[in-house]
Design an enzyme around this catalytic site. Sequence first.
Site: not given
Ligand SMILES: *Cc1c(COP(=O)(O)O)cnc(C)c1O
Length: 471
Positions: A113
């Site tokens: 993120k």
């Molecule tokens: C947020 C997240 C996801 C999922 O991603 P999306 O964009 O919501 O599909 C997968 N793995 C980790 C470690 C995350 O923080």
Amino acid sequence: MRYLSTRGHPDRRRFCDILLEGLAPDGGLYLPEAYPQVDAATLARWRGLPYAELAFEILSLYIDDIPPAELKAICAKTYTAEVFGSDEIVPLRELEDGVYLEALSNGPTLAFKDMAMQLLGNLFEYELGRRGEELNILGATSGDTGSAAEYAMRGKKGVRVFMTSPDGRMSPFQQAQMFSLQDVNIHNIAIAGVFDDCQDIVKAVSNDLGFKRKYKIGTVNSINWARLLAQVVYYFAGYFEATASNDRQVSFTVPSGNFGNVCAGHVARMMGLPIRTLVVATNENDVLDEFFRTGVYRVRAAADTHETSSPSMDISKASNFERFVFDLVGRDGARTRALFQDELGASGRFDLSADPVFAQAAARFGFASSRSTHADRLETIRDTDRRFATLIDTHTADGLKAAREHLAPGVPMIVLETALPIKFAETIVEALGHEPARPARFEGIEALPKRVVQLPADAEAVKAYIAQHCD
Ligand SMILES: *Cc1c(COP(=O)(O)O)cnc(C)c1O
């Protein structure tokens, strides 16, 4: 470039207008009116560009209301080796013949993120400065999103973050990551309750329109178009790293929850990046896997949402999925509204299995999916450690397991690594019997002084806190 709503609203907006907004006025999500097309000559020109320059090239196709020199400077200050740990920013490495891991989790909070949130922080500071405005970001987190938002917004002018989290329910490492921030514009609010209480508070505060306007309340949730756009860049970067020439195809596997990450892959593919398959990997919360297998999209009730060892994928509905469905139904806003507002609203599900467009999800848009369980994650973590001396986190393990079910000869398969194992140490200990290594900068963070307030699960108490800290 203008942006439209997936639910057919007639307005067309520019990038900086939707940057600071959430949903479109009709409840839809913003998408560009058309996907810019990247031809062979452009791909050839982009191959070999440093990450920040590649980001600038891609963002420029979607952002025409920030002067190019300033957008370029924003990209250059966001994607640096200091912030992301290497000059490649998203280094790729081959795990076994034809299967690669693309490292997206070497940013400040060790999850992917950061890739988008760090850019968002700089875009917010720029745009708020230009308008002479302020923004108070109110959020609810059980981990990754909240910490990524805080590390992106810390010290930024014009922005404050008020992040609620369920008191005592995050891992000690995640608590330490967030609560050790001493920046005056970052406010950690531990709520006496569970994650849903935090989300209810955010909703209640946002629904008080008078308060929302007076205190300039905003969000940074995953439906923000700028976040999605930032994620498009690493699909291009991964493609260039995995191939020697632009006549090759690759596939990606994406550990998925709210469908933001893999939706960025869809956008890259729509732009002309030679992606063969986009594999959506889910855990036991298999809303998305069910759709891609059966054509039925069925939102889960809270009681049917499992708490798993890949918690960032524990979702009951996928908030970005509407963007893909809009493309799937031929960009028909009325149809998308009927599906997501009327049908989902009335029955919590819609069924495209008998509709000819459903076959297009695979045939025309390249989607495939797989689901894994806790036992699969443990086995994949052990196997990857034993055979390749590589430690992966639980979400990446969901991805790797899914990837192997969709390999095609001669097509590199790139698995997106979405977090580092240290964030989910408990499951690593369960799988391997020992703690994962911790990056040096996180040594001993649990012992740092904590900056957090405890509040009851009460929207009025949170409002009072915000009001008190806004001057
Ligand atoms: C947020 C997240 C996801 C999922 O991603 P999306 O964009 O919501 O599909 C997968 N793995 C980790 C470690 C995350 O923080």
